[in-house]
Design a protein around this motif. Structure first.
Motif, PDB file in Angstrom:
ATOM      1  N   ALA A 199       1.402  -7.696   4.187  1.00 10.92           N
ATOM      2  CA  ALA A 199       1.191  -9.140   4.107  1.00 10.92           C
ATOM      3  C   ALA A 199       2.400  -9.863   3.521  1.00 10.92           C
ATOM      4  CB  ALA A 199      -0.037  -9.436   3.263  1.00 10.92           C
ATOM      5  N   ASN A 200       3.154  -9.208   2.655  1.00 13.86           N
ATOM      6  CA  ASN A 200       4.195  -9.901   1.905  1.00 13.86           C
ATOM      7  C   ASN A 200       5.626  -9.612   2.345  1.00 13.86           C
ATOM      8  OD1 ASN A 200       2.276 -11.124   0.299  1.00 13.86           O
ATOM      9  ND2 ASN A 200       2.263  -9.458  -1.169  1.00 13.86           N
ATOM     10  N   THR A 201       5.833  -8.671   3.220  1.00 12.02           N
ATOM     11  CA  THR A 201       7.215  -8.327   3.563  1.00 12.02           C
ATOM     12  C   THR A 201       7.298  -7.856   5.012  1.00 12.02           C
ATOM     13  OG1 THR A 201       9.143  -7.058   2.900  1.00 12.02           O
ATOM     14  CG2 THR A 201       7.049  -5.927   2.794  1.00 12.02           C
ATOM     15  N   SER A 202       8.506  -7.769   5.473  1.00  9.54           N
ATOM     16  CA  SER A 202       8.723  -7.276   6.823  1.00  9.54           C
ATOM     17  C   SER A 202       9.367  -5.887   6.803  1.00  9.54           C
ATOM     18  CB  SER A 202       9.612  -8.248   7.600  1.00  9.54           C
ATOM     19  OG  SER A 202      10.871  -8.332   6.979  1.00  9.54           O
ATOM     20  N   ASP A 203       9.255  -5.185   5.689  1.00 11.09           N
ATOM     21  CA  ASP A 203       9.831  -3.841   5.548  1.00 11.09           C
ATOM     22  C   ASP A 203       8.915  -2.827   6.240  1.00 11.09           C
ATOM     23  OD1 ASP A 203      11.262  -1.638   4.885  1.00 11.09           O
ATOM     24  OD2 ASP A 203      10.943  -1.778   2.729  1.00 11.09           O
ATOM     25  N   GLN A 204       9.020  -2.773   7.547  1.00 10.62           N
ATOM     26  CA  GLN A 204       8.139  -1.915   8.328  1.00 10.62           C
ATOM     27  C   GLN A 204       8.424  -0.433   8.122  1.00 10.62           C
ATOM     28  OE1 GLN A 204       5.432  -3.031   9.940  1.00 10.62           O
ATOM     29  NE2 GLN A 204       6.026  -4.960   8.988  1.00 10.62           N
ATOM     30  N   LEU A 205       9.637  -0.099   7.755  1.00 10.61           N
ATOM     31  CA  LEU A 205       9.970   1.301   7.491  1.00 10.61           C
ATOM     32  C   LEU A 205       9.187   1.813   6.281  1.00 10.61           C
ATOM     33  CD1 LEU A 205      11.626   3.792   8.214  1.00 10.61           C
ATOM     34  CD2 LEU A 205      13.454   2.905   6.771  1.00 10.61           C
ATOM     35  N   GLN A 206       9.129   1.030   5.225  1.00 12.48           N
ATOM     36  CA  GLN A 206       8.375   1.410   4.029  1.00 12.48           C
ATOM     37  C   GLN A 206       6.885   1.501   4.346  1.00 12.48           C
ATOM     38  OE1 GLN A 206       9.609   2.464   1.248  1.00 12.48           O
ATOM     39  NE2 GLN A 206       7.706   2.678   0.158  1.00 12.48           N
ATOM     40  N   VAL A 207       6.374   0.562   5.135  1.00 17.19           N
ATOM     41  CA  VAL A 207       4.964   0.583   5.531  1.00 17.19           C
ATOM     42  C   VAL A 207       4.677   1.859   6.329  1.00 17.19           C
ATOM     43  CG1 VAL A 207       3.204  -0.560   6.929  1.00 17.19           C
ATOM     44  CG2 VAL A 207       4.718  -1.922   5.480  1.00 17.19           C
ATOM     45  N   ALA A 208       5.566   2.213   7.231  1.00 18.44           N
ATOM     46  CA  ALA A 208       5.381   3.424   8.038  1.00 18.44           C
ATOM     47  C   ALA A 208       5.371   4.670   7.165  1.00 18.44           C
ATOM     48  CB  ALA A 208       6.475   3.518   9.093  1.00 18.44           C
ATOM     49  N   ARG A 209       6.249   4.708   6.168  1.00 17.89           N
ATOM     50  CA  ARG A 209       6.276   5.863   5.263  1.00 17.89           C
ATOM     51  C   ARG A 209       4.982   5.979   4.477  1.00 17.89           C
ATOM     52  NH1 ARG A 209      12.397   4.801   3.213  1.00 17.89           N
ATOM     53  NH2 ARG A 209      13.434   5.865   4.923  1.00 17.89           N
ATOM     54  N   LEU A 210       4.473   4.843   4.004  1.00 20.31           N
ATOM     55  CA  LEU A 210       3.217   4.867   3.253  1.00 20.31           C
ATOM     56  C   LEU A 210       2.054   5.302   4.142  1.00 20.31           C
ATOM     57  CD1 LEU A 210       3.536   1.624   1.096  1.00 20.31           C
ATOM     58  CD2 LEU A 210       3.799   3.993   0.341  1.00 20.31           C
ATOM     59  N   LYS A 211       2.059   4.856   5.386  1.00 18.94           N
ATOM     60  CA  LYS A 211       0.995   5.254   6.321  1.00 18.94           C
ATOM     61  C   LYS A 211       1.056   6.752   6.612  1.00 18.94           C
ATOM     62  CE  LYS A 211       0.208   0.883   8.672  1.00 18.94           C
ATOM     63  NZ  LYS A 211       0.224   0.175   9.971  1.00 18.94           N
ATOM     64  N   LYS A 212       2.261   7.279   6.734  1.00 19.92           N
ATOM     65  CA  LYS A 212       2.421   8.721   6.966  1.00 19.92           C
ATOM     66  C   LYS A 212       1.894   9.514   5.771  1.00 19.92           C
ATOM     67  CE  LYS A 212       5.795  12.160   8.365  1.00 19.92           C
ATOM     68  NZ  LYS A 212       7.175  12.409   8.771  1.00 19.92           N
ATOM     69  N   ARG A 213       2.230   9.062   4.566  1.00 16.62           N
ATOM     70  CA  ARG A 213       1.735   9.710   3.351  1.00 16.62           C
ATOM     71  C   ARG A 213       0.211   9.640   3.291  1.00 16.62           C
ATOM     72  NH1 ARG A 213       1.609  13.487  -0.329  1.00 16.62           N
ATOM     73  NH2 ARG A 213       0.851  12.765  -2.314  1.00 16.62           N
ATOM     74  N   LYS A 214      -0.342   8.495   3.674  1.00 14.69           N
ATOM     75  CA  LYS A 214      -1.796   8.317   3.663  1.00 14.69           C
ATOM     76  C   LYS A 214      -2.467   9.298   4.635  1.00 14.69           C
ATOM     77  CE  LYS A 214      -5.281   4.821   4.443  1.00 14.69           C
ATOM     78  NZ  LYS A 214      -5.569   3.507   4.981  1.00 14.69           N
ATOM     79  N   LEU A 215      -1.868   9.494   5.800  1.00 19.90           N
ATOM     80  CA  LEU A 215      -2.424  10.453   6.764  1.00 19.90           C
ATOM     81  C   LEU A 215      -2.365  11.885   6.239  1.00 19.90           C
ATOM     82  CD1 LEU A 215      -1.100   9.082  10.157  1.00 19.90           C
ATOM     83  CD2 LEU A 215      -3.468   9.160   9.374  1.00 19.90           C
ATOM     84  N   MET A 216      -1.279  12.226   5.554  1.00 23.12           N
ATOM     85  CA  MET A 216      -1.172  13.563   4.967  1.00 23.12           C
ATOM     86  C   MET A 216      -2.257  13.762   3.905  1.00 23.12           C
ATOM     87  SD  MET A 216       3.016  14.110   4.858  1.00 23.12           S
ATOM     88  CE  MET A 216       2.935  14.459   3.149  1.00 23.12           C
ATOM     89  N   LEU A 217      -2.497  12.733   3.108  1.00 23.33           N
ATOM     90  CA  LEU A 217      -3.551  12.820   2.095  1.00 23.33           C
ATOM     91  C   LEU A 217      -4.918  12.987   2.748  1.00 23.33           C
ATOM     92  CD1 LEU A 217      -2.434  10.080  -0.442  1.00 23.33           C
ATOM     93  CD2 LEU A 217      -2.449  12.539  -0.807  1.00 23.33           C
ATOM     94  N   LYS A 218      -5.137  12.266   3.838  1.00 22.10           N
ATOM     95  CA  LYS A 218      -6.416  12.370   4.550  1.00 22.10           C
ATOM     96  C   LYS A 218      -6.647  13.801   5.045  1.00 22.10           C
ATOM     97  CE  LYS A 218      -8.981  10.294   8.337  1.00 22.10           C
ATOM     98  NZ  LYS A 218      -8.955   9.344   9.439  1.00 22.10           N
ATOM     99  N   ASP A 219      -5.599  14.429   5.552  1.00 21.84           N
ATOM    100  CA  ASP A 219      -5.709  15.817   6.005  1.00 21.84           C
ATOM    101  C   ASP A 219      -6.030  16.757   4.844  1.00 21.84           C
ATOM    102  OD1 ASP A 219      -5.176  15.046   8.604  1.00 21.84           O
ATOM    103  OD2 ASP A 219      -3.059  15.613   8.519  1.00 21.84           O
ATOM    104  N   GLN A 220      -5.367  16.559   3.699  1.00 21.34           N
ATOM    105  CA  GLN A 220      -5.633  17.399   2.528  1.00 21.34           C
ATOM    106  C   GLN A 220      -7.057  17.199   2.029  1.00 21.34           C
ATOM    107  OE1 GLN A 220      -2.601  16.527  -0.371  1.00 21.34           O
ATOM    108  NE2 GLN A 220      -0.992  17.485   0.831  1.00 21.34           N
TER     109      GLN A 220
END
Length: 64
Positions: free
Chosen positions: A29-50
């Motif tokens: 909502a607050n930034t256009s740093d899509q690379l950081q958002v993508a990294r956080l989403k990837k981490r979130k998916l890894m956590l979901k798998d664990q």
């Protein structure tokens, strides 16, 4: 790792998963740093798998 440790680890993973969800929403909502958002989403998916692996181990399948 015994069952109590796994349960504690599972709860910690769930908390981190929720925190990442909130961070992703705020960052999106607050930034256009899509690379950081993508990294956080990837981490979130890894956590979901664990989380899924620990839940499968702690909650055995019951054949009815």
């Amino acid at each position: 790792m015994d069952e109590a440790e796994m349960t504690k680890r599972l709860e910690m993973l769930r908390i981190e998963h929720r925190d990442l969800d909130a961070a992703i929403d705020a960052l999106s909502a607050n930034t256009s740093d899509q690379l950081q958002v993508a990294r956080l989403k990837k981490r979130k998916l890894m956590l979901k798998d664990q989380i899924a692996l620990l839940e499968d181990y702690l909650i055995p399948d019951i054949i009815a």
